[in-house]
Design a protein around this motif. Structure first.
Motif, mmCIF file in Angstrom:
data_model
loop_
_atom_site.group_PDB
_atom_site.id
_atom_site.type_symbol
_atom_site.label_atom_id
_atom_site.label_comp_id
_atom_site.label_asym_id
_atom_site.label_seq_id
_atom_site.Cartn_x
_atom_site.Cartn_y
_atom_site.Cartn_z
ATOM 1 N N ARG A 70 0.396 -10.732 4.159
ATOM 2 C CA ARG A 70 1.485 -9.808 4.440
ATOM 3 C C ARG A 70 1.112 -8.372 4.091
ATOM 4 N N LEU A 71 1.592 -7.455 4.909
ATOM 5 C CA LEU A 71 1.304 -6.036 4.750
ATOM 6 C C LEU A 71 2.606 -5.257 4.608
ATOM 7 N N PHE A 72 2.721 -4.532 3.505
ATOM 8 C CA PHE A 72 3.880 -3.676 3.265
ATOM 9 C C PHE A 72 3.385 -2.257 2.981
ATOM 10 N N ILE A 73 3.988 -1.295 3.648
ATOM 11 C CA ILE A 73 3.614 0.109 3.472
ATOM 12 C C ILE A 73 4.708 0.815 2.691
ATOM 13 N N GLY A 74 4.309 1.557 1.649
ATOM 14 C CA GLY A 74 5.288 2.214 0.812
ATOM 15 C C GLY A 74 5.069 3.713 0.707
ATOM 16 N N PHE A 75 6.167 4.449 0.581
ATOM 17 C CA PHE A 75 6.109 5.877 0.300
ATOM 18 C C PHE A 75 7.460 6.320 -0.235
ATOM 19 N N ASP A 76 7.488 7.513 -0.772
ATOM 20 C CA ASP A 76 8.726 8.055 -1.324
ATOM 21 C C ASP A 76 9.698 8.313 -0.182
ATOM 22 N N ILE A 77 10.871 7.736 -0.260
ATOM 23 C CA ILE A 77 11.841 7.836 0.831
ATOM 24 C C ILE A 77 12.279 9.279 1.085
ATOM 25 N N THR A 78 12.266 10.110 0.036
ATOM 26 C CA THR A 78 12.712 11.489 0.207
ATOM 27 C C THR A 78 11.660 12.379 0.861
ATOM 28 N N SER A 79 10.443 11.857 1.042
ATOM 29 C CA SER A 79 9.376 12.666 1.639
ATOM 30 C C SER A 79 9.412 12.640 3.162
ATOM 31 N N ILE A 106 0.851 -1.186 0.000
ATOM 32 C CA ILE A 106 0.000 0.000 0.000
ATOM 33 C C ILE A 106 0.886 1.234 0.000
ATOM 34 N N PHE A 107 0.871 1.964 -1.111
ATOM 35 C CA PHE A 107 1.650 3.189 -1.238
ATOM 36 C C PHE A 107 0.782 4.387 -0.887
ATOM 37 N N LEU A 108 1.327 5.291 -0.092
ATOM 38 C CA LEU A 108 0.581 6.474 0.307
ATOM 39 C C LEU A 108 1.529 7.645 0.464
ATOM 40 N N ASN A 109 0.971 8.823 0.565
ATOM 41 C CA ASN A 109 1.761 10.016 0.853
ATOM 42 C C ASN A 109 2.226 9.951 2.303
ATOM 43 N N TYR A 110 3.481 10.286 2.541
ATOM 44 C CA TYR A 110 3.990 10.194 3.907
ATOM 45 C C TYR A 110 3.162 11.039 4.873
ATOM 46 N N ASN A 111 2.668 12.167 4.427
ATOM 47 C CA ASN A 111 1.871 13.035 5.301
ATOM 48 C C ASN A 111 0.567 12.377 5.746
ATOM 49 N N ASP A 112 0.155 11.319 5.042
ATOM 50 C CA ASP A 112 -1.070 10.601 5.402
ATOM 51 C C ASP A 112 -0.798 9.382 6.275
ATOM 52 N N MET A 113 0.461 9.154 6.618
ATOM 53 C CA MET A 113 0.809 7.924 7.323
ATOM 54 C C MET A 113 0.098 7.797 8.661
ATOM 55 N N ASP A 114 0.073 8.853 9.465
ATOM 56 C CA ASP A 114 -0.547 8.764 10.782
ATOM 57 C C ASP A 114 -2.038 8.468 10.677
ATOM 58 N N ALA A 115 -2.697 9.113 9.721
ATOM 59 C CA ALA A 115 -4.134 8.870 9.529
ATOM 60 C C ALA A 115 -4.363 7.432 9.072
ATOM 61 N N PHE A 116 -3.511 6.942 8.195
ATOM 62 C CA PHE A 116 -3.646 5.567 7.718
ATOM 63 C C PHE A 116 -3.444 4.573 8.855
ATOM 64 N N VAL A 117 -2.402 4.773 9.642
ATOM 65 C CA VAL A 117 -2.115 3.870 10.751
ATOM 66 C C VAL A 117 -3.290 3.832 11.725
ATOM 67 N N SER A 118 -3.878 4.988 12.008
ATOM 68 C CA SER A 118 -5.009 5.048 12.938
ATOM 69 C C SER A 118 -6.201 4.263 12.421
ATOM 70 N N GLN A 119 -6.420 4.313 11.091
ATOM 71 C CA GLN A 119 -7.593 3.646 10.531
ATOM 72 C C GLN A 119 -7.366 2.155 10.293
ATOM 73 N N ILE A 120 -6.157 1.760 9.915
ATOM 74 C CA ILE A 120 -5.894 0.352 9.616
ATOM 75 C C ILE A 120 -5.670 -0.467 10.876
ATOM 76 N N TYR A 121 -5.310 0.212 11.966
ATOM 77 C CA TYR A 121 -4.946 -0.481 13.203
ATOM 78 C C TYR A 121 -6.055 -1.425 13.686
ATOM 79 N N ALA A 122 -7.280 -0.961 13.665
ATOM 80 C CA ALA A 122 -8.387 -1.747 14.227
ATOM 81 C C ALA A 122 -8.737 -2.969 13.389
ATOM 82 N N ILE A 123 -8.461 -2.921 12.090
ATOM 83 C CA ILE A 123 -8.861 -4.027 11.208
ATOM 84 C C ILE A 123 -7.669 -4.830 10.694
ATOM 85 N N ARG A 124 -6.472 -4.463 11.130
ATOM 86 C CA ARG A 124 -5.271 -5.076 10.585
ATOM 87 C C ARG A 124 -5.289 -6.603 10.708
#
Length: 226
Positions: free
Chosen positions: A123-132, A97-115
């Protein structure tokens, strides 16, 4: 001297990245190549999972479905949850799952309950641009990934400006903050400059030798891959 050639030639370290618009014949070619080369992981678009799975069934090759989240809200999370559940039923072993780094906290909060329910035996892999990622945020990144029990992080590098890029510095910062007894994998999406793979392999080997067997570099199966 670190034998990075050996690292990058190791089939356990290299993985395959199929184009988003692969035709069935392209996917058949990719599956055959993965089998012949001993590649154990292949990344495909969600629509390709059902097509490629019959060729890879019982071949001990993991199929990862690739998703991109442009924003994180209740609607987009509901949609991606349904789509992930669908590809798992079609044979996928995990999701990137690729997302904008600025959205990471919101994503973690929402996926946590259903993970656990959504990724049961998957398997779950989270992706984003390393330079962000701001240099001071790497501890927070790893803590967030541990919170949702991600199997790994996959770093993209979408705008390589050569010597003006801070790729090496970002990889160095990330690896210095992994924490003790880190069980996550570190993956890299295809790079515009192949030399980046050697740089990343060298840094991981020097800074986190215990993670060498957990790193993976995705290679484009054809020039149309995106």
């Amino acid at each position: 001297m670190i034998d990075t050639d050996f690292i990058l030639e190791n089939s356990n370290v290299c993985a395959m990245w199929c184009a988003a618009d692969c035709e069935p014949t392209d996917l058949a070619h990719a599956a055959n190549t993965a089998i012949e080369q001993g590649v154990n992981t292949i990344s495909v678009a969600p629509s390709a999972v059902a097509v490629i799975w019959p060729w890879l069934e019982n071949k001990n090759i993991k199929i990862l479905a690739r998703f991109y989240l442009k924003s994180v809200n209740s609607e987009t999370m509901s949609g991606i949850t349904a789509n992930i559940n669908s590809v798992f039923k079609q044979g996928a072993d995990g999701a990137q799952i690729f997302l904008n780094y600025n959205d990471m906290d919101a994503f973690v909060s929402q996926i946590y309950a259903i993970r656990d329910d959504l990724f049961f035996n998957k398997r779950l892999f989270i992706g984003f641009d390393i330079t962000s990622v701001p240099p001071c945020d790497w501890n927070h990144v790893w803590d967030s990934m541990r919170r949702i029990r991600a199997d790994g992080i996959i770093f993209a590098f979408t705008n390589d400006t050569g010597d003006n890029s801070n790729f090496v510095g970002q990889v160095y910062g990330a690896m210095k903050c992994t924490g003790n007894e880190n069980k996550m994998s570190v993956h890299f999406a295809p790079m515009q400059m192949p030399g980046r793979l050697e740089q990343a392999a060298r840094l991981i080997t020097e800074l986190c030798p215990e993670m060498v067997d957990k790193m993976k570099f995705f290679i484009k199966d054809n020039p149309r891959a995106q």
